[in-house]
Design a protein around this motif. Structure first.
Motif, PDB file in Angstrom:
ATOM      1  N   GLU A 116       6.696  11.511  -7.868  1.00 12.11           N
ATOM      2  CA  GLU A 116       6.248  10.822  -6.661  1.00 12.11           C
ATOM      3  C   GLU A 116       5.604   9.484  -7.001  1.00 12.11           C
ATOM      4  O   GLU A 116       5.890   8.457  -6.370  1.00 12.11           O
ATOM      5  CB  GLU A 116       5.267  11.714  -5.904  1.00 12.11           C
ATOM      6  CG  GLU A 116       4.784  11.091  -4.588  1.00 12.11           C
ATOM      7  CD  GLU A 116       3.844  12.020  -3.840  1.00 12.11           C
ATOM      8  OE1 GLU A 116       3.278  11.573  -2.827  1.00 12.11           O
ATOM      9  OE2 GLU A 116       3.692  13.191  -4.249  1.00 12.11           O
ATOM     10  N   ALA A 117       4.737   9.461  -8.018  1.00  8.77           N
ATOM     11  CA  ALA A 117       4.102   8.215  -8.434  1.00  8.77           C
ATOM     12  C   ALA A 117       5.134   7.241  -9.005  1.00  8.77           C
ATOM     13  O   ALA A 117       5.063   6.023  -8.764  1.00  8.77           O
ATOM     14  CB  ALA A 117       3.009   8.508  -9.467  1.00  8.77           C
ATOM     15  N   LEU A 118       6.101   7.791  -9.750  1.00  4.67           N
ATOM     16  CA  LEU A 118       7.136   6.936 -10.323  1.00  4.67           C
ATOM     17  C   LEU A 118       7.966   6.262  -9.221  1.00  4.67           C
ATOM     18  O   LEU A 118       8.258   5.068  -9.278  1.00  4.67           O
ATOM     19  CB  LEU A 118       8.049   7.772 -11.230  1.00  4.67           C
ATOM     20  CG  LEU A 118       9.230   7.014 -11.882  1.00  4.67           C
ATOM     21  CD1 LEU A 118       8.720   5.878 -12.753  1.00  4.67           C
ATOM     22  CD2 LEU A 118      10.073   7.990 -12.703  1.00  4.67           C
ATOM     23  N   GLU A 119       8.321   7.030  -8.202  1.00  9.75           N
ATOM     24  CA  GLU A 119       9.086   6.462  -7.094  1.00  9.75           C
ATOM     25  C   GLU A 119       8.281   5.390  -6.370  1.00  9.75           C
ATOM     26  O   GLU A 119       8.814   4.357  -5.962  1.00  9.75           O
ATOM     27  CB  GLU A 119       9.492   7.575  -6.129  1.00  9.75           C
ATOM     28  CG  GLU A 119      10.343   7.060  -4.968  1.00  9.75           C
ATOM     29  CD  GLU A 119      10.764   8.171  -4.030  1.00  9.75           C
ATOM     30  OE1 GLU A 119      11.476   7.866  -3.062  1.00  9.75           O
ATOM     31  OE2 GLU A 119      10.369   9.330  -4.268  1.00  9.75           O
ATOM     32  N   ARG A 120       6.982   5.639  -6.177  1.00 14.82           N
ATOM     33  CA  ARG A 120       6.146   4.664  -5.494  1.00 14.82           C
ATOM     34  C   ARG A 120       6.075   3.344  -6.272  1.00 14.82           C
ATOM     35  O   ARG A 120       6.179   2.256  -5.697  1.00 14.82           O
ATOM     36  CB  ARG A 120       4.746   5.241  -5.301  1.00 14.82           C
ATOM     37  CG  ARG A 120       3.802   4.297  -4.545  1.00 14.82           C
ATOM     38  CD  ARG A 120       2.477   4.985  -4.235  1.00 14.82           C
ATOM     39  NE  ARG A 120       1.759   5.358  -5.441  1.00 14.82           N
ATOM     40  CZ  ARG A 120       1.628   6.622  -5.870  1.00 14.82           C
ATOM     41  NH1 ARG A 120       2.161   7.623  -5.183  1.00 14.82           N
ATOM     42  NH2 ARG A 120       0.973   6.894  -6.986  1.00 14.82           N
ATOM     43  N   GLU A 121       5.903   3.433  -7.572  1.00 10.68           N
ATOM     44  CA  GLU A 121       5.826   2.229  -8.377  1.00 10.68           C
ATOM     45  C   GLU A 121       7.167   1.502  -8.427  1.00 10.68           C
ATOM     46  O   GLU A 121       7.221   0.266  -8.419  1.00 10.68           O
ATOM     47  CB  GLU A 121       5.369   2.569  -9.807  1.00 10.68           C
ATOM     48  CG  GLU A 121       3.978   3.180  -9.885  1.00 10.68           C
ATOM     49  CD  GLU A 121       2.909   2.284  -9.274  1.00 10.68           C
ATOM     50  OE1 GLU A 121       3.088   1.042  -9.236  1.00 10.68           O
ATOM     51  OE2 GLU A 121       1.889   2.818  -8.804  1.00 10.68           O
ATOM     52  N   LEU A 122       8.260   2.271  -8.480  1.00  7.57           N
ATOM     53  CA  LEU A 122       9.584   1.644  -8.507  1.00  7.57           C
ATOM     54  C   LEU A 122       9.872   0.923  -7.197  1.00  7.57           C
ATOM     55  O   LEU A 122      10.473  -0.156  -7.179  1.00  7.57           O
ATOM     56  CB  LEU A 122      10.668   2.683  -8.792  1.00  7.57           C
ATOM     57  CG  LEU A 122      10.700   3.228 -10.227  1.00  7.57           C
ATOM     58  CD1 LEU A 122      11.762   4.290 -10.358  1.00  7.57           C
ATOM     59  CD2 LEU A 122      10.946   2.097 -11.227  1.00  7.57           C
ATOM     60  N   ARG A 123       9.438   1.525  -6.076  1.00 14.30           N
ATOM     61  CA  ARG A 123       9.617   0.851  -4.794  1.00 14.30           C
ATOM     62  C   ARG A 123       8.809  -0.453  -4.739  1.00 14.30           C
ATOM     63  O   ARG A 123       9.267  -1.468  -4.214  1.00 14.30           O
ATOM     64  CB  ARG A 123       9.214   1.767  -3.645  1.00 14.30           C
ATOM     65  CG  ARG A 123      10.189   2.929  -3.419  1.00 14.30           C
ATOM     66  CD  ARG A 123       9.797   3.728  -2.180  1.00 14.30           C
ATOM     67  NE  ARG A 123      10.708   4.842  -1.960  1.00 14.30           N
ATOM     68  CZ  ARG A 123      11.886   4.733  -1.357  1.00 14.30           C
ATOM     69  NH1 ARG A 123      12.274   3.546  -0.904  1.00 14.30           N
ATOM     70  NH2 ARG A 123      12.658   5.790  -1.207  1.00 14.30           N
ATOM     71  N   GLY A 124       7.602  -0.401  -5.257  1.00 15.26           N
ATOM     72  CA  GLY A 124       6.809  -1.620  -5.315  1.00 15.26           C
ATOM     73  C   GLY A 124       7.445  -2.667  -6.217  1.00 15.26           C
ATOM     74  O   GLY A 124       7.442  -3.864  -5.900  1.00 15.26           O
ATOM     75  N   ALA A 125       8.012  -2.208  -7.343  1.00 10.37           N
ATOM     76  CA  ALA A 125       8.695  -3.147  -8.238  1.00 10.37           C
ATOM     77  C   ALA A 125       9.914  -3.757  -7.556  1.00 10.37           C
ATOM     78  O   ALA A 125      10.208  -4.947  -7.733  1.00 10.37           O
ATOM     79  CB  ALA A 125       9.105  -2.429  -9.527  1.00 10.37           C
ATOM     80  N   GLU A 126      10.634  -2.960  -6.776  1.00 11.18           N
ATOM     81  CA  GLU A 126      11.782  -3.504  -6.035  1.00 11.18           C
ATOM     82  C   GLU A 126      11.340  -4.580  -5.041  1.00 11.18           C
ATOM     83  O   GLU A 126      12.008  -5.605  -4.861  1.00 11.18           O
ATOM     84  CB  GLU A 126      12.504  -2.381  -5.298  1.00 11.18           C
ATOM     85  CG  GLU A 126      13.269  -1.442  -6.215  1.00 11.18           C
ATOM     86  CD  GLU A 126      13.929  -0.306  -5.441  1.00 11.18           C
ATOM     87  OE1 GLU A 126      13.642  -0.198  -4.220  1.00 11.18           O
ATOM     88  OE2 GLU A 126      14.697   0.453  -6.034  1.00 11.18           O
ATOM     89  N   GLY A 127      10.195  -4.353  -4.387  1.00  6.38           N
ATOM     90  CA  GLY A 127       9.683  -5.363  -3.458  1.00  6.38           C
ATOM     91  C   GLY A 127       9.327  -6.652  -4.173  1.00  6.38           C
ATOM     92  O   GLY A 127       9.629  -7.755  -3.682  1.00  6.38           O
ATOM     93  N   ASP A 128       8.663  -6.529  -5.334  1.00  3.61           N
ATOM     94  CA  ASP A 128       8.328  -7.727  -6.097  1.00  3.61           C
ATOM     95  C   ASP A 128       9.587  -8.447  -6.575  1.00  3.61           C
ATOM     96  O   ASP A 128       9.658  -9.685  -6.554  1.00  3.61           O
ATOM     97  CB  ASP A 128       7.457  -7.359  -7.300  1.00  3.61           C
ATOM     98  CG  ASP A 128       6.072  -6.896  -6.875  1.00  3.61           C
ATOM     99  OD1 ASP A 128       5.622  -7.310  -5.785  1.00  3.61           O
ATOM    100  OD2 ASP A 128       5.453  -6.117  -7.625  1.00  3.61           O
ATOM    101  N   ALA A 129      10.591  -7.698  -7.014  1.00  6.74           N
ATOM    102  CA  ALA A 129      11.845  -8.311  -7.448  1.00  6.74           C
ATOM    103  C   ALA A 129      12.544  -9.014  -6.279  1.00  6.74           C
ATOM    104  O   ALA A 129      13.106 -10.102  -6.438  1.00  6.74           O
ATOM    105  CB  ALA A 129      12.761  -7.252  -8.065  1.00  6.74           C
TER     106      ALA A 129
END
Length: 466
Positions: A262-275
């Motif tokens: 769950e934490a990994l998905e949250r961080e990946l979604r945030g990384a996608e937004g930054d990208a």
């Protein structure tokens, strides 16, 4: 030709002046020589005819009397048709060069007999005793010597004139090109970075001064472009640093959260937004750089721009920040076939950026009003009005600069890189139009102000018809 390319401009001007001067002066000298030679021959002929005249008169009026003997310096000979000489004071070499017989008409001969040059006039005379010819000669050596002295004077004068001509051409060209030398030295200093300012402009209002002013204007534009590029690189570096740092931090957190799905998905979604934010920023910067490229001006009818307007509003309504916002639009076109100098995609970018800024500036439950209309000259005017609190007055003059943002705009949910309005103005100006931003009159509880304007910021783009 290769030799001429190695010469300086002053040398080429001097050489060309010499060639032209030599041709002109040589032509003048030849004309003078011919005129003086003709005058000399005419004088000799006149003198010879004058010597022959008394003898011709005697033969015609006193045919029974023997002709008088000529004076000592008079060269005259009278020969009958039978070949006998009644009078003969002609030199032997001249007499030998004369034609035999009696000419039908008066003749003039120019004889070169060894060391002698004479002009001979022959006058035929017919009387009761028969036909005869009076030959009178005049020595032309004096006139020839005069002509030779004149020729020498012409040669010396031509040479001296060419020397003076070359010296004058060299001096004048050197003086005229002296400002070019100063401009070149200043340009070298400017290129090396050891000096600033502009190229020197001469005191005369001539072509070189106009060239210097044109080059100075070019230097100013280049400096402005370089400064703008420097600021853009600096601002872009600053803008890219924050999302890159956030993206790096999120990836580090994602690496640490490899055991927590769950934490990994949250961080990946945030990384996608930054990208995505980085990609949007790069795309906008690329579009801004393409605005400086030259090319044929496009032409799009107003009806096609209306289609792009409606598509942009549909996209804006689908954005997350616009779910609780109402976007109204009004279209009033009197000439839908009128054409404008921009592509439909470029017009869509204008609408996208202005509507996105309006969404970011307001609050939930507000209304954004978009109007597209034509004025009396068929110029197209796009107006986007938000219901926010407006823009700080001190920010309005720099609102369309690259990476310029008001403090309140930093909370924008759609990015807020500070390039949107710069792109809007760039597209509008490339189409020959303009873009402006001002604050409306805020009415109480969001009602119209005194002039019927809604509160918040009012962005206007005007595009002239082609």
């Amino acid at each position: 030709m290769r030799f001429l390319r190695r010469l300086s401009i002053s040398a080429r001007i001097t050489l060309g002046s010499l060639v032209v001067g030599a041709v002109v002066l040589s032509g003048i000298a030849v004309v003078l020589h011919v005129q003086i030679e003709r005058a000399t021959i005419a004088t000799d002929e006149s003198l010879a005819a004058g010597d022959a005249a008394p003898f011709v008169s005697d033969l015609r009026h006193n045919p029974d009397e023997a002709p008088d003997r000529p004076a000592e310096d008079v060269l005259v000979g009278i020969r009958t048709s039978s070949g006998s000489w009644l009078v003969d004071s002609l030199p032997r070499d001249v007499r030998a060069a004369l034609p035999s017989g009696v000419p039908e008409d008066e003749v003039t001969l120019r004889l070169h007999t060894g060391h002698r040059l004479v002009t001979v006039v022959g006058v035929p005379v017919t009387n009761d005793d028969g036909s005869s010819v009076v030959w009178a000669a005049h020595d032309g050596r004096a006139g020839q010597e005069t002509l030779e002295r004149v020729d020498r004077s012409l040669v010396v004068g031509t040479v001296l004139a060419l020397v003076a001509f070359a010296a004058t051409a060299w001096l004048l060209s050197t003086l005229a090109l002296r400002p070019v030398g100063r401009m070149r030295r200043t340009a070298e200093d400017l290129s090396a970075g050891t000096a600033g300012g502009h190229l020197p402009v001469g005191g005369s209002d001539d072509e070189l001064a106009a060239l210097a002013r044109t080059l100075n204007a070019f230097i100013d534009r280049q400096r402005e472009n370089a400064e703008r590029e420097r600021r853009m690189v600096s601002d872009a570096s600053h803008e890219l640093r924050t999302p890159l740092a956030a993206l790096t931090a999120r990836l580090e957190l994602a690496h640490r959260s490899s055991g927590d799905a769950e934490a990994l998905e949250r961080e990946l979604r945030g990384a996608e937004g930054d990208a995505a934010r980085l990609v949007a920023l790069a795309n906008t910067m690329l579009e801004l750089s393409r605005l400086d490229e030259s090319g044929p001006a496009p032409s799009t009818p107003a009806a096609a721009l209306v289609t792009e307007l409606m598509g942009s509003i549909d996209r804006a309504r689908a954005l997350g920040g616009a779910v609780d916002r109402d976007i109204d639009f009004t279209v009033a076109l009197d000439a839908p076939d009128e054409r404008y100098a921009l592509e439909p995609a470029a017009f869509a970018r204008i609408v996208d950026n202005l509507v996105a800024n309006a969404i970011a500036a307001g609050d939930d439950g507000g209304v954004i009003r978009v109007t597209l209309a034509q004025d009396a000259s068929h110029a197209l005017e796009l107006t986007v009005v938000d219901d926010g609190h407006g823009v700080p007055e001190d920010f309005l003059p720099q609102a369309f600069e690259r990476f310029a943002r008001a403090d309140s705009a930093r909370r924008a949910v759609l990015g807020g890189s500070g390039l949107g309005l710069a792109l809007v103005r760039g597209i509008a100006e490339r189409a020959g139009g303009s873009a402006s931003l001002r604050n409306g009159e805020n009415g109480e509880n969001g009602e119209n102000g005194e002039n019927g304007e809604y509160g918040g910021a009012i962005a206007t783009v005007r595009l002239p018809a082609t």
